[in-house]
Design a protein around this motif. Structure first.
Motif, mmCIF file in Angstrom:
data_model
loop_
_atom_site.group_PDB
_atom_site.id
_atom_site.type_symbol
_atom_site.label_atom_id
_atom_site.label_comp_id
_atom_site.label_asym_id
_atom_site.label_seq_id
_atom_site.Cartn_x
_atom_site.Cartn_y
_atom_site.Cartn_z
ATOM 1 N N THR A 244 0.814 -1.177 0.045
ATOM 2 C CA THR A 244 -0.068 -0.158 0.126
ATOM 3 C C THR A 244 0.875 1.056 0.038
ATOM 4 O OG1 THR A 244 -1.565 1.276 1.418
ATOM 5 C CG2 THR A 244 -0.126 -0.464 2.477
ATOM 6 N N PRO A 245 0.392 2.304 -0.463
ATOM 7 C CA PRO A 245 1.054 3.830 -0.202
ATOM 8 C C PRO A 245 1.410 4.120 1.106
ATOM 9 C CG PRO A 245 -0.631 4.071 -1.711
ATOM 10 C CD PRO A 245 -0.791 2.704 -1.215
ATOM 11 N N LEU A 246 0.798 3.486 1.974
ATOM 12 C CA LEU A 246 1.035 3.667 3.335
ATOM 13 C C LEU A 246 2.190 2.883 4.210
ATOM 14 C CD1 LEU A 246 -2.642 3.404 4.746
ATOM 15 C CD2 LEU A 246 -1.566 5.332 4.091
ATOM 16 N N ASP A 247 2.957 2.045 3.094
ATOM 17 C CA ASP A 247 4.223 1.390 3.422
ATOM 18 C C ASP A 247 5.153 2.666 3.738
ATOM 19 O OD1 ASP A 247 3.136 -1.028 3.028
ATOM 20 O OD2 ASP A 247 4.002 -1.168 1.014
ATOM 21 N N VAL A 248 5.122 3.916 2.944
ATOM 22 C CA VAL A 248 6.012 4.921 3.127
ATOM 23 C C VAL A 248 5.808 5.601 4.559
ATOM 24 C CG1 VAL A 248 6.485 7.187 2.557
ATOM 25 C CG2 VAL A 248 5.738 5.464 0.724
ATOM 26 N N ILE A 249 4.610 5.519 5.179
ATOM 27 C CA ILE A 249 4.265 6.194 6.440
ATOM 28 C C ILE A 249 4.823 5.154 7.463
ATOM 29 C CG2 ILE A 249 2.224 6.988 7.991
ATOM 30 C CD1 ILE A 249 0.684 7.691 5.536
ATOM 31 N N LEU A 267 -5.471 13.928 -3.813
ATOM 32 C CA LEU A 267 -4.907 14.431 -2.532
ATOM 33 C C LEU A 267 -3.544 13.666 -2.553
ATOM 34 C CD1 LEU A 267 -5.376 14.850 0.439
ATOM 35 C CD2 LEU A 267 -6.113 12.559 0.906
ATOM 36 N N LEU A 268 -3.255 12.690 -2.878
ATOM 37 C CA LEU A 268 -1.716 12.293 -2.719
ATOM 38 C C LEU A 268 -0.772 13.464 -3.871
ATOM 39 C CD1 LEU A 268 0.209 10.264 -1.688
ATOM 40 C CD2 LEU A 268 -0.277 8.796 -3.775
ATOM 41 N N GLY A 269 -1.232 13.831 -5.000
ATOM 42 C CA GLY A 269 -0.307 14.708 -5.788
ATOM 43 C C GLY A 269 -0.229 16.024 -4.866
ATOM 44 N N MET A 270 -0.962 16.507 -4.137
ATOM 45 C CA MET A 270 -1.114 17.767 -3.432
ATOM 46 C C MET A 270 0.240 17.630 -2.430
ATOM 47 S SD MET A 270 -3.802 19.781 -0.955
ATOM 48 C CE MET A 270 -3.845 18.233 0.024
ATOM 49 N N ILE A 271 0.165 16.357 -1.685
ATOM 50 C CA ILE A 271 1.192 16.045 -0.635
ATOM 51 C C ILE A 271 2.481 15.909 -1.461
ATOM 52 C CG2 ILE A 271 1.481 14.394 1.222
ATOM 53 C CD1 ILE A 271 -1.321 13.544 1.247
#
Length: 435
Positions: A244-249, A267-271
């Motif tokens: 998941t992209p949450l792997d980064v977190i 949303l992810l692009g803004m972050i």
């Protein structure tokens, strides 16, 4: 009525003040300071006891009815024997068909092998089931897994209804508030740090850590880090399996990283835009040839989300640089919620809402000893060795397939390789028969 309304307003104001104070003291302050009060651990242990009791009740009902506890998995439909080479399979088929004739180049029984492998791939292939939600062995009181467990009864159904009220009425609003607060603070502070070039490195790291910890709190994530002495060092590359992209977190909650990844929108692009202003990251468009070549000159590292059951092929670009690789294995506990992001089915916001409406996000992270490229080892072999180490540590299946097959067709090179194997087998057989 006026005194009553005044009293009601006072009570509402006091309740809101108490709630905000508890939120600030119990969640926000620990998130900023990076400390834990032990509430998450108590919550997870309580859920584990609840799931054990639920399973025992369902096992008792299933035993009384002489039925299975849950419907069987969809994977593993076909019984597969021990893996054999093409030559061994051909010899087995030809001997079973009694085709020991003098014609060496082709045997009609050879068609059976390719037909069998084709049907197996259609019905139960190794790639497709890596991109579907992982099944749970016991019911976790979530609606998305309720169909597989028919032996619930009235008490468990009422308990499930209470769980729905708690998850959607209390946990989800609280988590959304924390996530919005954390993202807002991160975007504002990260953008502000971008205007301070002298303190960009120090403040950027602090802002990133605060933002990641806010996100961890908003997901009710309970993370266990193993072998911290092997934590990645500066100037090295960290390689991990991807669910998941949450792997980064999950990883950045322990220390900051410079990331390389696909450009996203919404949303992810803004972050992503805010992250670049306060810390060195590389975002690129996978479909653009120019972007791929640009990234290939710096740090080529991309991945596809897999459903927490296996590890697929790593791109060899990251292993050609020659620096030390720090492998990291991540394993999510599916009992508390499914962390896998099926990007072709759900958008990022819906994926986050599915996780936030689950019980929690529980995972284990193993830092493996650093690995270097051995003498005479090419980048592809090095990548395969690192992948095997990650799969073994997390108890995942080690697959040789490219995760890009999720979106693209099988390359002609794969088919041509099978054709060359069969052709070489026929030529070897012809040569041996002639001699």
């Amino acid at each position: 009525p006026k005194p009553f309304l005044f009293f009601f307003d006072r009570c509402l104001g006091v309740a809101f003040a108490v709630w905000f104070t508890l939120l600030f003291v119990i969640i926000i302050v620990p998130a900023v300071l990076g400390v834990s009060l032990g509430i998450h651990g108590f919550y997870i242990r309580t859920l584990c006891r609840l799931f054990e009791w639920t399973t025992s009740q369902m096992e008792l009902r299933a035993k009384l009815k002489n039925q299975q506890l849950f419907k069987p998995h969809t994977k593993g439909i076909l019984p597969k024997s021990e893996l054999l080479s093409v030559q061994e399979n051909m010899q087995e088929l030809r001997s079973s068909a009694h085709s020991r004739r003098s014609e060496p180049q082709f045997d009609l029984a050879d068609v059976i092998y390719f037909c069998q492998k084709g049907v197996e791939s259609i019905v139960d292939d190794e790639v497709t089931k890596c991109f579907s939600a992982q099944e749970v062995e016991s019911w976790n009181l979530l609606t998305r897994s309720i169909c597989r467990f028919p032996h619930r009864g009235l008490r468990l159904t009422l308990l499930w209804g209470l769980g729905v009220l708690i998850r959607y009425g209390i946990l989800l609003p609280l988590r959304v508030i924390l996530a919005v607060t954390g993202i807002f603070l991160f975007v504002v502070l990260s953008t502000s740090v971008g205007f301070l070039p002298n303190a960009k490195s120090f403040l950027g790291e602090k802002v990133h850590l605060m933002g990641y910890r806010f996100c961890v709190k908003s997901l009710t994530a309970f993370i266990t880090y193993h072998n911290s002495e092997n934590r990645p060092k500066n100037g090295s590359i960290c390689v991990a399996n991807h669910t998941t992209p949450l792997d980064v977190i999950i990883l950045a909650n322990d220390r900051c990283y410079s990331l390389v990844g696909q450009v996203h929108r919404g949303l992810l692009g803004m972050i992503q835009k805010a992250m670049v202003k306060s810390s060195p990251h590389i975002w690129f468009e996978r479909a653009e040839v120019k972007d791929r070549h640009l990234v290939a000159k710096s740090l080529p590292f991309t991945g596809t989300c897999v459903n927490n059951t296996s590890v697929m092929m790593f791109k060899k670009g990251s292993f050609e640089i020659g620096c030390t690789i720090f492998p990291v294995a991540i394993k999510y506990d599916v009992r508390f919620g499914d962390a896998y992001w099926n990007s072709s089915k759900f958008g990022l916001v819906r994926h986050l809402l599915r996780i936030m409406s689950s019980w929690a996000l529980v995972c284990s992270v193993w830092y493996l000893p650093p690995m270097k490229r051995e003498e005479g080892e090419d980048a592809a072999q090095f990548a395969k060795r690192v992948k095997a180490a990650i799969a073994a540590e997390a108890g995942l299946a080690d697959l040789t397939w490219d995760g890009g097959l999720k979106r693209t067709k099988v390359k002609d090179a794969f088919r041509e390789e099978q054709q060359r194997l069969y052709s070489s087998l026929s030529e070897d057989t012809t040569r041996s028969k002639t001699e």
